[in-house]
Design a protein around this motif. Sequence first.
Motif, short mmCIF file in Angstrom:
data_model
loop_
_atom_site.label_atom_id
_atom_site.label_comp_id
_atom_site.label_asym_id
_atom_site.label_seq_id
_atom_site.Cartn_x
_atom_site.Cartn_y
_atom_site.Cartn_z
N GLY A 91 7.96 -8.39 -16.03
CA GLY A 91 9.32 -8.67 -15.55
C GLY A 91 10.38 -8.44 -16.61
N PHE B 142 4.87 -13.38 -4.26
CA PHE B 142 4.30 -12.86 -3.02
C PHE B 142 3.08 -13.68 -2.59
N GLU C 259 20.10 -2.42 -5.07
CA GLU C 259 18.64 -2.34 -5.26
C GLU C 259 18.13 -3.74 -5.61
N PRO C 260 16.85 -4.02 -5.28
CA PRO C 260 16.30 -5.34 -5.61
C PRO C 260 16.52 -5.73 -7.07
N LYS C 261 16.36 -4.75 -7.97
CA LYS C 261 16.44 -5.06 -9.40
C LYS C 261 17.84 -5.50 -9.81
N ILE D 283 17.22 -11.51 -8.69
CA ILE D 283 16.33 -12.41 -7.97
C ILE D 283 14.92 -12.19 -8.50
N MET E 236 10.70 -12.74 -7.04
CA MET E 236 9.98 -13.05 -5.82
C MET E 236 8.51 -13.31 -6.13
N ALA F 266 15.82 -10.21 -0.66
CA ALA F 266 15.27 -9.56 -1.85
C ALA F 266 15.72 -8.12 -1.98
N GLY F 267 16.07 -7.50 -0.85
CA GLY F 267 16.42 -6.08 -0.89
C GLY F 267 15.24 -5.18 -0.62
N LEU F 268 14.15 -5.75 -0.13
CA LEU F 268 12.98 -4.94 0.20
C LEU F 268 13.08 -4.39 1.62
N ARG G 78 9.48 -3.11 -8.00
CA ARG G 78 10.86 -2.77 -7.65
C ARG G 78 11.81 -3.90 -8.00
N ILE G 79 11.35 -5.14 -7.73
CA ILE G 79 12.19 -6.29 -8.04
C ILE G 79 12.35 -6.42 -9.56
N ASP G 80 11.25 -6.12 -10.30
CA ASP G 80 11.34 -6.17 -11.75
C ASP G 80 12.16 -5.00 -12.30
N GLY G 81 12.36 -3.99 -11.45
CA GLY G 81 13.26 -2.90 -11.83
C GLY G 81 12.69 -1.90 -12.79
N ARG H 293 12.80 -10.98 2.84
CA ARG H 293 12.73 -9.62 2.28
C ARG H 293 14.09 -8.93 2.31
#
Lengths: 347, 298
Positions: free
Chosen positions: A99, A81, A71-73, A77, A79, A50-52, B197-200, A47
């Motif tokens: 995505g 879950f 930031e994660p975005k 990357i 992820m 990932a930046g979480l 958040r990962i997808d932004g 995590r």
Amino acid sequence: MATVSLQNLRKTYGKTEVLHGLSLDVADGEFVVLVGPSGCGKSTTLRMIAGLEDVSGGEVRIGGQVVNHLEPKDRNIAMVFQNYAIYPHMTVRKNIGFGLRRAKMPAADKARRIEEVAAILSMTDYLDRKPAQLSGGQRQRVAIGRAMVRDPAVFLFDEPLSNLDAQLRSQMRLEIKKLHQRMHTTIVFVTHDQVEAMTMADRIVIMKDGHIQQVGTPAEVFHQPANIFVAQFIGAPSMNLLAGQAVAGSITVAGRSLARDAGQTGPITVGIRPDDLRVTDGPSSFEGRVVLLEPLGAETLAYVDIGGQEVVARADGRNPPALGAVVQLHVAPENLHLFDGDGKAVE
Amino acid sequence: MSLYRNLSIRQKQVVWAWGFLALPIVFYCVIRFYPTFNAIVLSFQSWNLLGPREWVGLDNYAKLWDDPVFWKAFRNTFMYLILGTPISLVISFVIAYHLDKTKLLHGTLRALYFLPFLTSTVAMAWVWRWFYQPVPIGLFNNFLASMGIAQIDFLNSTSNALPSILLPAIWAGLGFQIIIFMAGLRAIPTSYYEAARIDGVSTWTILWEITLPLLKPTIVFLVVFSSIGFLRIFDQVFNMTTNNPGGPLDSTKPLVLMIYQTAFSSFDMGYAAAQTVVLFAILLVVSLIQLRVLREKP
């Protein structure tokens, strides 16, 4: 495609430190599995990549760039879950396409990209279904699809197979491995299952209590475990551990002397993998009474009491020893694993 | 006993099930269904609570149709509903959404919001009634006067009275709605947000495309529950306008208050029953429409 590098990575929650300075380099295109028991810090590490989770100390680099404050975005990357995190109110198409929301490309290209990914995962026929109409394995594929669609530099997997039943798990294991062989994307995969780690990884990172215990190929960690923890964690059934005494040129275990030079004298812990300890009619290393039998088909696991210590040995599946019988056990001296008083492997 | 022993497992389960259900069924028949049907019958009769009941056919309904006070009360009731439900839902969602993200004093804040829900409506209505009084008694008008702003006739104006009564009614219900919204928000797995958040995607997209759709069952429940509450509003109105219930000039009178007055001030039971039947029909129709409109498509 990118490398991932962790330099002296630390994580603290209040006053409790859960990761104590982790350093690891993942090569471009490598499949690295972080494995360890619950609470060892493997998911936290993932995590943080990932930046979480915030980094309390040290550095996370992706493709050479320090990403601690990105930031994660912005880390390029993707992820997957444990609970898949696919949205129940959206169709498979929308889920995979989620995505691509931020991607600046024409709608037609996005649609084509979704179709491509679905084709790779054999999900084309299910694009207009909702997740509730899919099986566990198919949901898993949607989650992977959503990660793939953006073509990220690094894939992060957080125990993605633990919600699947045993058969599906081994099937998905193969599929993920095939996918990696085809795409050569860098993968960091977290699991608590050593079989998953052994079967999928290019390199395994074994963790315990926020420390890395050993990093190596599956063969290395199996055949040359760095310490007792790794020796017991990798391999099923677990390695037998016996108390022994080392003298010059030999080791005394359970009343028998085995010809192996430990390079040191005094008390020593001797590890023997059940695969290396066979029930035999020929020359024997130990003698003991069978206290329990576990037939596995091709082989039978025999639990044998040798001088008050119980060990697991392998016996022929067709002619297993009888319960209560006195049997001879053989191990080749070169297959003994030796550990010193601190549990570290003795060279 | 041997009769019971000879039953199959399934039959025994049925016997036990009906055994447990018997009490609630009796309760429902005596306390709920009988009065309901009695009220429907009564709506076709004339009765002053003491004398004999007399059949009058549709007279009560005809009277209702021609009664301007009924239409005024009808309109008021829908004003409470149309203003109350959306305003209270939006406010409670906004509070719940932010409270869910607040760590500091989370428990205290939640308790503060929930407190009005635990308070007696009558006590609350009287406190608000005091707030609304003119100078030198009322809190709000004292404040306005001290700022040099003209006083507002909160409860004595035909245009201000209904919103003034609605405000404490909304406030009183917020605590419950916030708790339900927060439970709904908590039920959404955090990994959904982490994946987003990962997808932004933007916070706005997350709110509209993930949070709100996943809260739909919660929203349906609260819309129906809160609508029924506003359609049945009584205590606030009755207590905040006691010297002239439903006033001024019937501008705050809801159906329930009209029913109460018809029954227990005018003792016109048949007419009150007819109003009750109409209210029942309205509640039923509104609830069914909401359920149908908001229900998840299969």
